[in-house]
Design a protein around this motif. Structure first.
Motif, PDB file in Angstrom:
ATOM      1  N   LEU A 117       0.859  -1.118  -0.041  1.00  0.00           N
ATOM      2  CA  LEU A 117       0.013  -0.074  -0.003  1.00  0.00           C
ATOM      3  C   LEU A 117       0.806   1.347  -0.143  1.00  0.00           C
ATOM      4  O   LEU A 117       0.677   2.175  -0.584  1.00  0.00           O
ATOM      5  N   PHE A 118       1.820   1.338   0.934  1.00  0.00           N
ATOM      6  CA  PHE A 118       2.710   2.469   1.225  1.00  0.00           C
ATOM      7  C   PHE A 118       3.555   2.847  -0.264  1.00  0.00           C
ATOM      8  O   PHE A 118       3.550   3.829  -0.844  1.00  0.00           O
ATOM      9  N   GLY A 119       4.086   1.540  -0.680  1.00  0.00           N
ATOM     10  CA  GLY A 119       5.128   1.807  -1.750  1.00  0.00           C
ATOM     11  C   GLY A 119       4.288   1.978  -3.355  1.00  0.00           C
ATOM     12  O   GLY A 119       4.931   3.132  -3.871  1.00  0.00           O
ATOM     13  N   ASN A 120       3.310   1.585  -3.462  1.00  0.00           N
ATOM     14  CA  ASN A 120       2.465   1.827  -4.694  1.00  0.00           C
ATOM     15  C   ASN A 120       1.692   3.379  -4.427  1.00  0.00           C
ATOM     16  O   ASN A 120       1.819   3.936  -5.590  1.00  0.00           O
ATOM     17  N   SER A 121       1.470   3.562  -3.315  1.00  0.00           N
ATOM     18  CA  SER A 121       0.536   4.841  -3.042  1.00  0.00           C
ATOM     19  C   SER A 121       1.788   5.857  -3.509  1.00  0.00           C
ATOM     20  O   SER A 121       1.343   7.022  -4.096  1.00  0.00           O
ATOM     21  N   LEU A 122       2.832   5.739  -2.535  1.00  0.00           N
ATOM     22  CA  LEU A 122       4.027   6.740  -3.003  1.00  0.00           C
ATOM     23  C   LEU A 122       4.456   6.667  -4.371  1.00  0.00           C
ATOM     24  O   LEU A 122       4.663   7.901  -4.879  1.00  0.00           O
ATOM     25  N   VAL A 160     -13.587  -9.191  -9.438  1.00  0.00           N
ATOM     26  CA  VAL A 160     -12.351  -7.999  -9.311  1.00  0.00           C
ATOM     27  C   VAL A 160     -10.992  -8.623  -9.246  1.00  0.00           C
ATOM     28  O   VAL A 160     -10.107  -8.272  -9.933  1.00  0.00           O
ATOM     29  N   LEU A 161     -10.878  -9.814  -8.864  1.00  0.00           N
ATOM     30  CA  LEU A 161      -9.668 -10.566  -8.647  1.00  0.00           C
ATOM     31  C   LEU A 161      -9.053 -10.716 -10.027  1.00  0.00           C
ATOM     32  O   LEU A 161      -7.976 -10.587 -10.281  1.00  0.00           O
ATOM     33  N   THR A 162      -9.885 -11.299 -10.780  1.00  0.00           N
ATOM     34  CA  THR A 162      -9.549 -12.051 -12.255  1.00  0.00           C
ATOM     35  C   THR A 162      -9.237 -10.899 -13.143  1.00  0.00           C
ATOM     36  O   THR A 162      -8.335 -10.821 -13.721  1.00  0.00           O
ATOM     37  N   SER A 163     -10.304  -9.853 -13.021  1.00  0.00           N
ATOM     38  CA  SER A 163     -10.190  -8.743 -14.132  1.00  0.00           C
ATOM     39  C   SER A 163      -8.962  -7.992 -13.814  1.00  0.00           C
ATOM     40  O   SER A 163      -8.194  -7.406 -14.654  1.00  0.00           O
ATOM     41  N   THR A 164      -8.387  -7.706 -12.549  1.00  0.00           N
ATOM     42  CA  THR A 164      -7.479  -6.843 -12.258  1.00  0.00           C
ATOM     43  C   THR A 164      -6.282  -7.654 -12.535  1.00  0.00           C
ATOM     44  O   THR A 164      -5.391  -7.079 -12.982  1.00  0.00           O
ATOM     45  N   PHE A 165      -6.177  -9.173 -12.442  1.00  0.00           N
ATOM     46  CA  PHE A 165      -4.926  -9.963 -12.722  1.00  0.00           C
ATOM     47  C   PHE A 165      -4.908  -9.714 -14.286  1.00  0.00           C
ATOM     48  O   PHE A 165      -3.838  -9.567 -14.858  1.00  0.00           O
ATOM     49  N   CYS A 198       1.023 -14.952  -5.436  1.00  0.00           N
ATOM     50  CA  CYS A 198       0.567 -14.587  -6.649  1.00  0.00           C
ATOM     51  C   CYS A 198      -0.087 -13.190  -6.406  1.00  0.00           C
ATOM     52  O   CYS A 198       0.172 -12.354  -7.277  1.00  0.00           O
ATOM     53  N   THR A 199      -0.859 -12.924  -5.401  1.00  0.00           N
ATOM     54  CA  THR A 199      -1.697 -11.554  -5.259  1.00  0.00           C
ATOM     55  C   THR A 199      -1.032 -10.757  -4.217  1.00  0.00           C
ATOM     56  O   THR A 199      -1.332  -9.597  -4.454  1.00  0.00           O
ATOM     57  N   LEU A 200       0.204 -11.109  -3.486  1.00  0.00           N
ATOM     58  CA  LEU A 200       0.828 -10.303  -2.602  1.00  0.00           C
ATOM     59  C   LEU A 200       2.253  -9.777  -2.994  1.00  0.00           C
ATOM     60  O   LEU A 200       2.691  -8.701  -2.680  1.00  0.00           O
ATOM     61  N   ALA A 201       3.027 -10.897  -3.583  1.00  0.00           N
ATOM     62  CA  ALA A 201       4.381 -10.592  -3.837  1.00  0.00           C
ATOM     63  C   ALA A 201       4.499  -9.509  -4.876  1.00  0.00           C
ATOM     64  O   ALA A 201       5.310  -8.618  -4.584  1.00  0.00           O
ATOM     65  N   PRO A 202       3.940  -9.727  -6.067  1.00  0.00           N
ATOM     66  CA  PRO A 202       3.977  -8.601  -6.846  1.00  0.00           C
ATOM     67  C   PRO A 202       3.738  -7.004  -6.375  1.00  0.00           C
ATOM     68  O   PRO A 202       4.385  -5.919  -6.998  1.00  0.00           O
ATOM     69  N   PRO A 203       2.735  -7.127  -5.881  1.00  0.00           N
ATOM     70  CA  PRO A 203       2.053  -5.538  -5.477  1.00  0.00           C
ATOM     71  C   PRO A 203       3.277  -5.062  -4.144  1.00  0.00           C
ATOM     72  O   PRO A 203       3.672  -3.812  -4.500  1.00  0.00           O
ATOM     73  N   MET A 204       3.649  -5.874  -3.349  1.00  0.00           N
ATOM     74  CA  MET A 204       4.903  -5.671  -2.478  1.00  0.00           C
ATOM     75  C   MET A 204       6.202  -5.149  -3.337  1.00  0.00           C
ATOM     76  O   MET A 204       6.801  -4.004  -2.818  1.00  0.00           O
ATOM     77  N   LEU A 205       6.661  -6.001  -4.080  1.00  0.00           N
ATOM     78  CA  LEU A 205       7.975  -5.956  -4.849  1.00  0.00           C
ATOM     79  C   LEU A 205       8.113  -5.005  -5.891  1.00  0.00           C
ATOM     80  O   LEU A 205       9.326  -4.542  -6.017  1.00  0.00           O
ATOM     81  N   ASN A 206       6.982  -4.637  -6.741  1.00  0.00           N
ATOM     82  CA  ASN A 206       7.072  -3.887  -7.902  1.00  0.00           C
ATOM     83  C   ASN A 206       7.609  -2.421  -7.519  1.00  0.00           C
ATOM     84  O   ASN A 206       8.559  -2.008  -8.268  1.00  0.00           O
ATOM     85  N   PRO A 207       7.434  -1.812  -6.503  1.00  0.00           N
ATOM     86  CA  PRO A 207       7.797  -0.609  -6.290  1.00  0.00           C
ATOM     87  C   PRO A 207       8.922  -0.600  -5.796  1.00  0.00           C
ATOM     88  O   PRO A 207       9.819   0.638  -6.169  1.00  0.00           O
ATOM     89  N   ILE A 208       9.452  -1.543  -5.004  1.00  0.00           N
ATOM     90  CA  ILE A 208      10.745  -1.897  -4.544  1.00  0.00           C
ATOM     91  C   ILE A 208      11.710  -1.784  -5.731  1.00  0.00           C
ATOM     92  O   ILE A 208      12.949  -1.318  -5.943  1.00  0.00           O
ATOM     93  N   GLY A 263      -1.570   1.223  -9.688  1.00  0.00           N
ATOM     94  CA  GLY A 263      -2.979   1.355  -8.839  1.00  0.00           C
ATOM     95  C   GLY A 263      -3.494  -0.062  -9.021  1.00  0.00           C
ATOM     96  O   GLY A 263      -4.380  -0.428  -8.129  1.00  0.00           O
ATOM     97  N   ALA A 264      -3.385  -0.973 -10.125  1.00  0.00           N
ATOM     98  CA  ALA A 264      -3.693  -2.198 -10.408  1.00  0.00           C
ATOM     99  C   ALA A 264      -3.239  -2.973  -9.122  1.00  0.00           C
ATOM    100  O   ALA A 264      -3.887  -4.078  -8.599  1.00  0.00           O
ATOM    101  N   ASP A 265      -1.992  -2.953  -8.725  1.00  0.00           N
ATOM    102  CA  ASP A 265      -1.360  -3.680  -7.553  1.00  0.00           C
ATOM    103  C   ASP A 265      -2.031  -3.153  -5.841  1.00  0.00           C
ATOM    104  O   ASP A 265      -2.247  -4.383  -5.364  1.00  0.00           O
ATOM    105  N   ILE A 266      -2.593  -2.086  -5.972  1.00  0.00           N
ATOM    106  CA  ILE A 266      -3.188  -1.643  -4.799  1.00  0.00           C
ATOM    107  C   ILE A 266      -4.701  -2.607  -4.967  1.00  0.00           C
ATOM    108  O   ILE A 266      -4.823  -3.181  -3.749  1.00  0.00           O
ATOM    109  N   VAL A 267      -5.433  -2.486  -5.928  1.00  0.00           N
ATOM    110  CA  VAL A 267      -6.805  -3.306  -6.064  1.00  0.00           C
ATOM    111  C   VAL A 267      -6.415  -4.751  -6.125  1.00  0.00           C
ATOM    112  O   VAL A 267      -7.093  -5.428  -5.060  1.00  0.00           O
ATOM    113  N   LEU A 268      -5.303  -5.355  -6.427  1.00  0.00           N
ATOM    114  CA  LEU A 268      -5.042  -6.759  -6.336  1.00  0.00           C
ATOM    115  C   LEU A 268      -4.947  -7.338  -4.763  1.00  0.00           C
ATOM    116  O   LEU A 268      -5.420  -8.344  -4.388  1.00  0.00           O
TER     117      LEU A 268
END
Length: 314
Positions: A41-46, A105-110, A282-292, A70-75
């Motif tokens: 949340l923090f990384g993608n929002s920033l 929501v999960l499938t369309s966001t993916f 699959c739904t948590l690692a990419p959103p966390m690591l992408n901004p890093i 934005g898609a990462d936050i939703v996912l």
């Protein structure tokens, strides 16, 4: 699969168990979940704030990255809060309507993330192969249309799943051994013939994700062909470096998903809790690591983050 005889009674409320076999360890498992979610949340929002407020970062590459964030936050938000509610409060009750909404929501966001990664590969192809025409080809108006097309493709192709699930009668158990709802994972608990669901899920996978992976691969073949024709080693290294972060994100996004699908199809002897944990990765690692990854690999973002977090040092 043939239709089974049933009384016509269909469950409208389900109970999510969380991670089967590890119920007594849910409190400990929740620790990496909440840490990863806060970072995501923090990384993608920033990242979104930096790109939208810094005029020099309003280039096509960063605007597409903003869509990805934005898609990462939703996912992550679609799955993690519900998992934490199960871990902390055993609040696993979910209505059929809410379960189907989560599937949508999960499938369309993916699917949207997959489309954005394809567009970002195309962006890198234009930037490296046609650098002088880059800004004139990818205008802000075109970027907006591309983004709209990516999201519409996802929503339109996933929308029939709602009706494919609503037509089913769920007369089997209403206990789901998982932390969230998934199309085939929910459909297999019905008493009806779900071959249409299976084939549409396969069609959806081929039409979107597999097609995106093939086109991304083709794009990078053209990119590598163009890069290795550059005579200057420094220019070649710079061109490859601009693609480095995107390649890392592609591997991070598709890698766990492919591994999860393979274990579900062929890993019949793998414990159920491994399947559930992989689905959550699959739904948590990419959103966390992408901004890093983009923060480390992209100097403009790195400098801006340093300025925001440590303004006195600038």
């Amino acid at each position: 699969m043939t239709s089974l005889n049933h009384t016509g009674v269909s469950h409208t409320v389900f109970h999510l168990l969380g991670i089967p076999g590890l119920e007594d360890k849910h409190m400990w498992i929740s620790i990496p979940f909440i840490i990863s979610y806060v970072i995501a949340l923090f990384g993608n929002s920033l990242l979104i704030c930096i790109i939208l407020t810094k005029r020099s970062l309003r280039e096509p590459m960063y605007l597409f990255l903003c869509m990805l964030a934005g898609a990462d936050i939703v996912l992550s938000t679609c799955t993690v809060p519900q998992a934490l509610a199960i871990f902390w409060f055993r609040a696993g009750e979910i209505s059929l309507g809410r379960c189907i909404a989560q599937v949508f929501v999960l499938t369309s966001t993916f699917m949207s993330e997959s489309g954005i990664l394809l567009v970002m590969a195309f962006d890198r192809y234009i930037a490296i192969c046609y650098p002088l025409r880059y800004t004139t080809m990818l205008t802000h108006a075109l970027i907006g249309k591309i983004g709209l097309t990516v999201f519409l493709r996802s929503y339109i192709t996933v929308f029939p799943i709602i009706f494919l699930l609503k037509r089913l009668t769920f007369c089997r158990t209403n206990i789901l051994p998982t932390t969230g709802c998934e199309h085939i994972g929910l459909a297999k608990f019905s008493c009806d013939d779900i071959r249409v669901n299976i084939w549409y899920g396969f069609f959806l996978l081929m039409l979107t994700v597999i097609l995106d992976v093939v086109l991304i691969f083709v794009s990078y073949m053209f990119i590598l062909h163009a890069v290795f024709r550059i005579p200057s080693l420094d220019a070649r290294h710079k061109a490859l470096n601009t693609c480095g972060s995107h390649v890392c994100v592609i591997l991070l996004f598709y890698g766990p998903g492919i591994f999860s699908v393979l274990t579900q199809r062929f890993g019949r002897h793998i414990p159920p809790h491994i399947h559930v944990l992989l689905a959550n990765v699959c739904t948590l690692a990419p959103p966390m690591l992408n901004p890093i990854i983009y923060g480390i690999k992209t100097k403009q973002i790195q400098d801006r983050v340093t300025h925001v977090l440590c303004p006195k040092n600038m």
